[in-house]
Design an enzyme around this catalytic site. Sequence first.
Site, PDB file in Angstrom:
ATOM      1  N   GLU C  60     -55.926 -71.568  34.539  1.00 55.54           N
ATOM      2  CA  GLU C  60     -56.964 -71.585  33.170  1.00 55.54           C
ATOM      3  C   GLU C  60     -55.878 -71.025  32.028  1.00 55.54           C
ATOM      4  O   GLU C  60     -55.800 -71.728  31.047  1.00 55.54           O
ATOM      5  CB  GLU C  60     -57.929 -70.407  33.209  1.00 55.54           C
ATOM      6  CG  GLU C  60     -59.205 -70.745  34.124  1.00 55.54           C
ATOM      7  CD  GLU C  60     -58.695 -70.472  35.660  1.00 55.54           C
ATOM      8  OE1 GLU C  60     -57.928 -69.779  35.957  1.00 55.54           O
ATOM      9  OE2 GLU C  60     -59.425 -71.097  36.389  1.00 55.54           O
ATOM     10  N   HIS C 129     -70.335 -66.298  37.683  1.00 53.42           N
ATOM     11  CA  HIS C 129     -70.777 -67.923  37.348  1.00 53.42           C
ATOM     12  C   HIS C 129     -72.241 -67.403  36.244  1.00 53.42           C
ATOM     13  O   HIS C 129     -72.840 -68.664  36.015  1.00 53.42           O
ATOM     14  CB  HIS C 129     -71.382 -68.430  38.485  1.00 53.42           C
ATOM     15  CG  HIS C 129     -70.310 -69.109  39.372  1.00 53.42           C
ATOM     16  ND1 HIS C 129     -69.378 -68.150  40.194  1.00 53.42           N
ATOM     17  CD2 HIS C 129     -69.840 -70.544  39.631  1.00 53.42           C
ATOM     18  CE1 HIS C 129     -68.455 -69.063  40.845  1.00 53.42           C
ATOM     19  NE2 HIS C 129     -68.841 -70.262  40.264  1.00 53.42           N
TER      20      HIS C 129
END
Lengths: 424, 360, 325
Positions: C60, C129
């Site tokens: 990321e 999540h």
Amino acid sequence: MYEFRFADIGEGIHEGQILKWFFKEGDTVKEGDTLCLVETDKVNAEIPSPVTGKLVKLNFAVGDTVHVGDVLVVIDDGKGEVKPQPVSEDKQAEEQGVIGEIEVSNEVIESSDEAKDETITATTQKVLATPVARKLAKDLGVDITKVKGTGPMGRVMKEDIIRESQAKQETIPAPEVPVARPEVTLPKMEFKDNVERVKITKLRKTIAKNMALSVSVIPHTTSMTEIDVTKLVAFRKTQKEVAQQRNISLTYLPFIVKAVVLTLKEYRMFNASFDQENDEIIYKNFYNIGIAVDTEDGLIVPVIKNADKLGIFDIAREIQELSSKARDRSIGLDKLQDGTFTITNYGAAGLSFGTPIIRYPESAILGIGIIQKKPVVDNDEIVIRDMLPISLSYDHRIIDGGDAGRFLARLREYLSDPMLLLLS
Amino acid sequence: MLTKQFDPLKKKQLQILDENGNIVAKDLEPNLSKDQLLKMYKTMVLGRVADTKAVQFQRQGRMLTFVINKGQEAAQVGSAAAIEEQDWVVPAFREFSTLLYRGAPLYNLYLYWYGNEWGSHFPEGVKILPVNITIGAQFNHATGVALASKFQKKNEVVLTFIGDGGTSEGEFHEGINFASVFDAPVVFIIQNNHYAISVPRQKQTKSITLAQKAIAYGIPGIQVDGNDVLAMYVATKEAVDRARRGEGPTLIEAYTYRLGAHTTSDDPTLYREDKEVDEWIKKDPLIRFKKYLIEKGYWSEEEDQKLYEEYNDYVNDVFKQVEATGFYQLEDVFKYQYAEMPQHLVEQYEAYKHYLEEVK
Amino acid sequence: MALMTILQAINHTLDQQMEKDSTVVVYGEDVGVEGGVFRATAGLQKKYGVERCFDAPVSEAGIVGTAVGMAINGLKPVVEIQFSGFMFPAYNQIAAHVARMRVRSRGKYHLPLVIRMPYGGGIRALEHHSESQETLFAHIPGLKVVIPSTPYDAKGLLTAAIKDPDPVIFMEPKRIYRAFKQEVPEEEYIVPIGKAKVVKEGTDITVVAWGAMVREVQKAMQELEQEGISVELIDLRTIKPIDKDTILESVQKTGRFLVVHEAVTSFGPGAELVSLVTQGAFLSLEAPPTRLGAFDVTVPLDKGEHHYLIDSKRIAYEVRKLIKY
């Protein structure tokens, strides 16, 4: 019978399309056998049978779209009644309205009107006021939308609400005095039985509010003493008839009012108000003496305006008039306002001492008891005297015990010597 | 030293048991007892059955998103079998059979994937950190656990895992570098299953092998046939011994393959050919291990079939227990955030309880 | 016009912008061959090639960090963080570089880049999540933070974000990715960043929400309407910069304010809005401006998440309390 529902098989799937069946109705399936192949936005998944049994019904054909929650197949697992599937059928989940309640994709929401011209609706602005002012209006039962604001940009100020409240309360004696104070949540009163609940009158409500306000804001203290009024008693006797001729019933009260006013002029602190917010004492250069009147509905306090400019007979007449109007409730609001000091006479009820509650925002209140003949020591001799018991409550934030002592000493001088009183 | 013998820069790979179940490096065959071999095998079978059933449960709407392990059992168990009672396991999230081998109850593992944090609350004495979903962070944790062991002379070794995709994260490098600087007693295992979700291993790094990354950190690295449980055992054992001697970390690349999808939410047909999967099915670690055990006279097909049936029932039973737990207590939502609930949480908890009572 | 889900609208918008502007590049984990784990980028690599839509290594920090460099050197990267919970390795890049390049170089460099990420709960997902981290971005000077709640807005806002000369964090409420469809015009259009939308006019209370919470408020409104409570619903759409005027104008009209968000309560976006309303509409308030956010706890896994998520019932309950205040 087992109703097998299609589940969300991939992080937020709402529907899928049947690609292939591996069994047909009437076939026997084993737990774990792949029933069908389903294509979704995310995965192509083989859907295994949750139980062993006979396929009673396939609810969808190849190419059909099946939504999450739809019964895919019914399987006879030899257990009779329809058995709900665990998890996705969980009742708690449905009640909570979150899990297993993901909406189906076919729903179409309204088109955006973003492109259209914005319809401009005239926005009616709410009344401008601080939360404190709103609270005050609520407490006083004033509809704030009807109040004309005098503050910046027409803001409704606390004063505006008080004014509105007073104008409105023509029939309600004793205007409530506004002040912000901490909310207290009272414990619930619960009684099993044998009680009667009676709604209180508006007057009682006002009294209750004012009393509670005064006590919660002003630290009270009360000083008590007895005054030898033998001479006054004698003097009054001589004047009673004269007064009667003038249609005046002469009680002791006018003398006391007079004596109080004289004393207040000297001890101005007792004719003042404490403005705590601004750390200021407000001395009043007028002497409006409230007289607490016991009426059928409760205590009402009419005010003798400018008592310092009145003679004993004038005062007596005022008291007479005010109390009768108070009793028949015909008294005007102006006669109930702007007091600077209050006298309460519980002597009429046969009592001697009390701890009277100050009328907020005044700084003191004088309670007078019943005059009684008592043995007292005078020049080492026991003599019988007419004694007046008095109780002075005062705002201890601004008045000390010494002040009260001096106040009462001066009051004693006036009341024990009617000549001095009349000449002053 | 195996790591010299199987130099990753020379594309060497350690294999002892080939895909047909033949011993190809007799001198390296570990001397494991029948009991230990059977324990390893049975754990692999349990892992396979539980994994397969979990996917089925998920398709039936009974299990949440599940991470699929099928095909990686040898890499997971061969390594786990090489550490001792006092050692630690710091997992990523695809080490189902490792955790089973190290004493995590199937109930816990299922409970976690079923959506209940109690699954990560392992029984006393099970030295396993909770599954880590965020990629790579566990490498630094493992190094920290290992350093604490070293500083306190606890004689513990840490076994930690990552995937091939995880080697692209900064923490992969930071963790290994940190450990190598301080000779931390840790064994880093990359389960190279060839895909990071959809991205093939070749697109993840230009290194020919993942094991060769060790060289940059000045530590030994070795690529091992990850479907060969014996090779995994031997390589890990050597690394563990070295770590315990105070000679620092080792990087092991377990060359394996994910026969299933990344998770139950994933559709591998979008990014790989069935043909490729078929090739790897031939290399199934369970098949070759079974052949080896039968060859050794430790096992039979009959026993094998019985074992699968037994585990099938066992797994069904355990999952039924898991399903019976349902939703957990409201208190659990608040109670474990701090040692003691601070005022703001107490207030939120009380207000919500009040709400629940009122809307009832 | 075509009926699209939010996800389809995003895919369509990326396609349209890539077609119109050859400097737009799209990348992230699994966005190329697979088309993204949610299929937001499906078909783009096939259509525009691997140099304009590609799979990044699992990194990321690398994804965002390279986007900084690309943006400086003539491209408009639209990168995807697979789930907002995975953005933390990139947080250094976002906070230390994405947000500061323009100010540090006094305008010499600026970053026309978009960082897309699905966020939010309610999909029975794994750990990390389900979080709502809009405040973590909105708190950083130099970032714009956008959250659409409808397919129409998703397209208009994403178009605006891609055309914006400054970095935009584009957070997508994955819970409603496919929950409904809406008419989305084929032609390019913009929904301006920094402009909230009055979804429905009302007189008694202003409720501000965004993302998946907009629908929950709408559900609550059906219930409340029957009780005679008229809610003015504002979809904030842009978390930063906040559309102060629209909110204050509404609160000055209704006199009551509730902000509903999925993010945890303390130090959350609601605090900012309540502060804004308190200061800007103080004299109009008939009840304390209030926030309804998630408990200050880590998002529970599925078996506890139903307690954590804010639903229409709780919103209605909170509205009633403020009306009665």
